[in-house]
Design a protein around this motif. Structure first.
Motif, PDB file in Angstrom:
ATOM      1  N   PRO A 185       0.814  -1.225   0.000  1.00 44.77           N
ATOM      2  CA  PRO A 185       0.000   0.000   0.000  1.00 44.77           C
ATOM      3  C   PRO A 185       0.846   1.274   0.000  1.00 44.77           C
ATOM      4  CG  PRO A 185      -0.834  -1.519   1.637  1.00 44.77           C
ATOM      5  CD  PRO A 185       0.442  -2.096   1.123  1.00 44.77           C
ATOM      6  N   VAL A 186       2.013   1.238   0.628  1.00 48.13           N
ATOM      7  CA  VAL A 186       2.881   2.414   0.650  1.00 48.13           C
ATOM      8  C   VAL A 186       3.414   2.701  -0.751  1.00 48.13           C
ATOM      9  CG1 VAL A 186       5.007   3.364   1.605  1.00 48.13           C
ATOM     10  CG2 VAL A 186       3.469   2.056   3.067  1.00 48.13           C
ATOM     11  N   LEU A 187       3.852   1.660  -1.453  1.00 46.82           N
ATOM     12  CA  LEU A 187       4.346   1.840  -2.818  1.00 46.82           C
ATOM     13  C   LEU A 187       3.230   2.296  -3.752  1.00 46.82           C
ATOM     14  CD1 LEU A 187       6.731  -1.221  -3.179  1.00 46.82           C
ATOM     15  CD2 LEU A 187       7.334   1.181  -2.915  1.00 46.82           C
ATOM     16  N   PHE A 188       2.056   1.688  -3.621  1.00 48.69           N
ATOM     17  CA  PHE A 188       0.915   2.071  -4.446  1.00 48.69           C
ATOM     18  C   PHE A 188       0.495   3.509  -4.137  1.00 48.69           C
ATOM     19  CE2 PHE A 188      -3.667   1.693  -5.653  1.00 48.69           C
ATOM     20  CZ  PHE A 188      -3.441   1.519  -7.005  1.00 48.69           C
ATOM     21  N   GLY A 189       0.523   3.884  -2.858  1.00 48.06           N
ATOM     22  CA  GLY A 189       0.205   5.255  -2.463  1.00 48.06           C
ATOM     23  C   GLY A 189       1.205   6.255  -3.017  1.00 48.06           C
ATOM     24  N   ALA A 190       2.488   5.865  -3.068  1.00 48.70           N
ATOM     25  CA  ALA A 190       3.502   6.754  -3.633  1.00 48.70           C
ATOM     26  C   ALA A 190       3.275   6.955  -5.122  1.00 48.70           C
ATOM     27  CB  ALA A 190       4.895   6.187  -3.372  1.00 48.70           C
ATOM     28  N   LEU A 191       2.884   5.895  -5.838  1.00 42.34           N
ATOM     29  CA  LEU A 191       2.587   6.030  -7.267  1.00 42.34           C
ATOM     30  C   LEU A 191       1.372   6.928  -7.495  1.00 42.34           C
ATOM     31  CD1 LEU A 191       3.193   2.408  -8.589  1.00 42.34           C
ATOM     32  CD2 LEU A 191       4.543   4.451  -9.049  1.00 42.34           C
ATOM     33  N   ILE A 192       0.348   6.758  -6.683  1.00 44.20           N
ATOM     34  CA  ILE A 192      -0.855   7.587  -6.808  1.00 44.20           C
ATOM     35  C   ILE A 192      -0.526   9.044  -6.473  1.00 44.20           C
ATOM     36  CG2 ILE A 192      -3.117   8.037  -5.773  1.00 44.20           C
ATOM     37  CD1 ILE A 192      -3.568   5.065  -5.729  1.00 44.20           C
ATOM     38  N   ALA A 193       0.291   9.264  -5.439  1.00 41.59           N
ATOM     39  CA  ALA A 193       0.684  10.627  -5.088  1.00 41.59           C
ATOM     40  C   ALA A 193       1.509  11.264  -6.207  1.00 41.59           C
ATOM     41  CB  ALA A 193       1.477  10.619  -3.784  1.00 41.59           C
ATOM     42  N   LEU A 194       2.307  10.475  -6.892  1.00 37.29           N
ATOM     43  CA  LEU A 194       3.079  10.994  -8.021  1.00 37.29           C
ATOM     44  C   LEU A 194       2.160  11.441  -9.158  1.00 37.29           C
ATOM     45  CD1 LEU A 194       5.955  11.427  -9.077  1.00 37.29           C
ATOM     46  CD2 LEU A 194       5.843   9.141 -10.048  1.00 37.29           C
ATOM     47  N   VAL A 195       1.075  10.698  -9.399  1.00 39.72           N
ATOM     48  CA  VAL A 195       0.092  11.102 -10.414  1.00 39.72           C
ATOM     49  C   VAL A 195      -0.581  12.412  -9.994  1.00 39.72           C
ATOM     50  CG1 VAL A 195      -2.113  10.463 -11.477  1.00 39.72           C
ATOM     51  CG2 VAL A 195      -0.305   8.768 -11.273  1.00 39.72           C
ATOM     52  N   GLY A 196      -0.925  12.526  -8.709  1.00 41.61           N
ATOM     53  CA  GLY A 196      -1.531  13.767  -8.214  1.00 41.61           C
ATOM     54  C   GLY A 196      -0.597  14.958  -8.347  1.00 41.61           C
ATOM     55  N   LEU A 197       0.701  14.756  -8.032  1.00 39.41           N
ATOM     56  CA  LEU A 197       1.670  15.831  -8.193  1.00 39.41           C
ATOM     57  C   LEU A 197       1.839  16.223  -9.657  1.00 39.41           C
ATOM     58  CD1 LEU A 197       4.433  14.845  -5.627  1.00 39.41           C
ATOM     59  CD2 LEU A 197       2.922  16.826  -5.551  1.00 39.41           C
ATOM     60  N   THR A 198       1.760  15.234 -10.548  1.00 37.63           N
ATOM     61  CA  THR A 198       1.861  15.520 -11.981  1.00 37.63           C
ATOM     62  C   THR A 198       0.686  16.380 -12.440  1.00 37.63           C
ATOM     63  OG1 THR A 198       2.998  13.415 -12.290  1.00 37.63           O
ATOM     64  CG2 THR A 198       2.105  14.470 -14.249  1.00 37.63           C
ATOM     65  N   LEU A 199      -0.524  16.066 -11.967  1.00 37.17           N
ATOM     66  CA  LEU A 199      -1.691  16.892 -12.320  1.00 37.17           C
ATOM     67  C   LEU A 199      -1.564  18.306 -11.767  1.00 37.17           C
ATOM     68  CD1 LEU A 199      -4.737  14.484 -11.992  1.00 37.17           C
ATOM     69  CD2 LEU A 199      -3.990  15.705 -14.011  1.00 37.17           C
ATOM     70  N   LEU A 200      -1.063  18.433 -10.543  1.00 35.11           N
ATOM     71  CA  LEU A 200      -0.855  19.769  -9.977  1.00 35.11           C
ATOM     72  C   LEU A 200       0.176  20.550 -10.787  1.00 35.11           C
ATOM     73  CD1 LEU A 200      -0.868  19.163  -6.126  1.00 35.11           C
ATOM     74  CD2 LEU A 200      -2.418  20.598  -7.436  1.00 35.11           C
ATOM     75  N   LEU A 201       1.239  19.896 -11.193  1.00 36.60           N
ATOM     76  CA  LEU A 201       2.258  20.556 -11.996  1.00 36.60           C
ATOM     77  C   LEU A 201       1.701  20.961 -13.352  1.00 36.60           C
ATOM     78  CD1 LEU A 201       5.282  21.329 -12.149  1.00 36.60           C
ATOM     79  CD2 LEU A 201       5.659  19.104 -13.195  1.00 36.60           C
ATOM     80  N   ASP A 202       0.907  20.093 -13.966  1.00 30.84           N
ATOM     81  CA  ASP A 202       0.315  20.406 -15.261  1.00 30.84           C
ATOM     82  C   ASP A 202      -0.665  21.570 -15.167  1.00 30.84           C
ATOM     83  OD1 ASP A 202      -0.138  19.979 -18.048  1.00 30.84           O
ATOM     84  OD2 ASP A 202      -2.032  18.987 -17.535  1.00 30.84           O
ATOM     85  N   ALA A 203      -1.373  21.677 -14.042  1.00 28.93           N
ATOM     86  CA  ALA A 203      -2.313  22.782 -13.867  1.00 28.93           C
ATOM     87  C   ALA A 203      -1.586  24.107 -13.663  1.00 28.93           C
ATOM     88  CB  ALA A 203      -3.229  22.511 -12.686  1.00 28.93           C
ATOM     89  N   SER A 204      -0.365  24.058 -13.129  1.00 30.85           N
ATOM     90  CA  SER A 204       0.336  25.304 -12.841  1.00 30.85           C
ATOM     91  C   SER A 204       1.196  25.795 -14.003  1.00 30.85           C
ATOM     92  CB  SER A 204       1.213  25.133 -11.598  1.00 30.85           C
ATOM     93  OG  SER A 204       2.220  24.181 -11.851  1.00 30.85           O
TER      94      SER A 204
END
Length: 127
Positions: A7-26
């Motif tokens: 779950p920690v590894l899967f959570g890190a991958l999901i958080a990376l997708v969220g950070l990518t969306l935040l970066l794309d929005a900015s």
């Protein structure tokens, strides 16, 4: 590696997708776009909606990384759900246009100017 780390590894991958969306929005779009060849313009994405989606996905990743020992898991998931719904609502036109093509949302039909002209009716002959 134990099974508890998945779950920690899967959570890190999901958080990376969220950070990518935040970066794309900015990051602003490129100014040199190719001229649009379609009859209708594509709907534009809503930057704040994309950031809300990114925050929602980031909250989900944080809840997975925190596992059962983090005391704010439920709050993070509730806020992630709210942010995800807000992001989807703000980007509704963009997502609909992306998946179903550029249609008019209020009617679902084409405009009168885009329709093919109807054939004229034949003249009525009286005998």
């Amino acid at each position: 590696m134990s099974l508890e780390m998945l779950p920690v590894l899967f959570g890190a991958l999901i958080a990376l997708v969220g950070l990518t969306l935040l970066l794309d929005a900015s990051i602003p779009d490129r100014a040199s776009r190719v001229a649009e060849r379609r009859k209708r313009e594509r709907p534009e994405r809503h930057r704040l909606g994309e950031a809300a989606l990114g925050l929602g996905i980031l909250g989900t990743g944080a809840a997975l990384i925190g596992r059962d020992t983090w005391r704010y898991t439920n709050i993070a998931l509730i806020l992630a759900l709210v942010m995800f719904v807000v992001g989807m609502a703000l980007n509704y036109k963009y997502l609909r246009g992306r998946y179903f093509g550029p249609t008019h949302i209020h009617t679902g039909t084409r405009r009168a100017a885009d329709r093919e002209p109807e054939p004229p009716e034949p003249p009525i002959r009286l005998r």
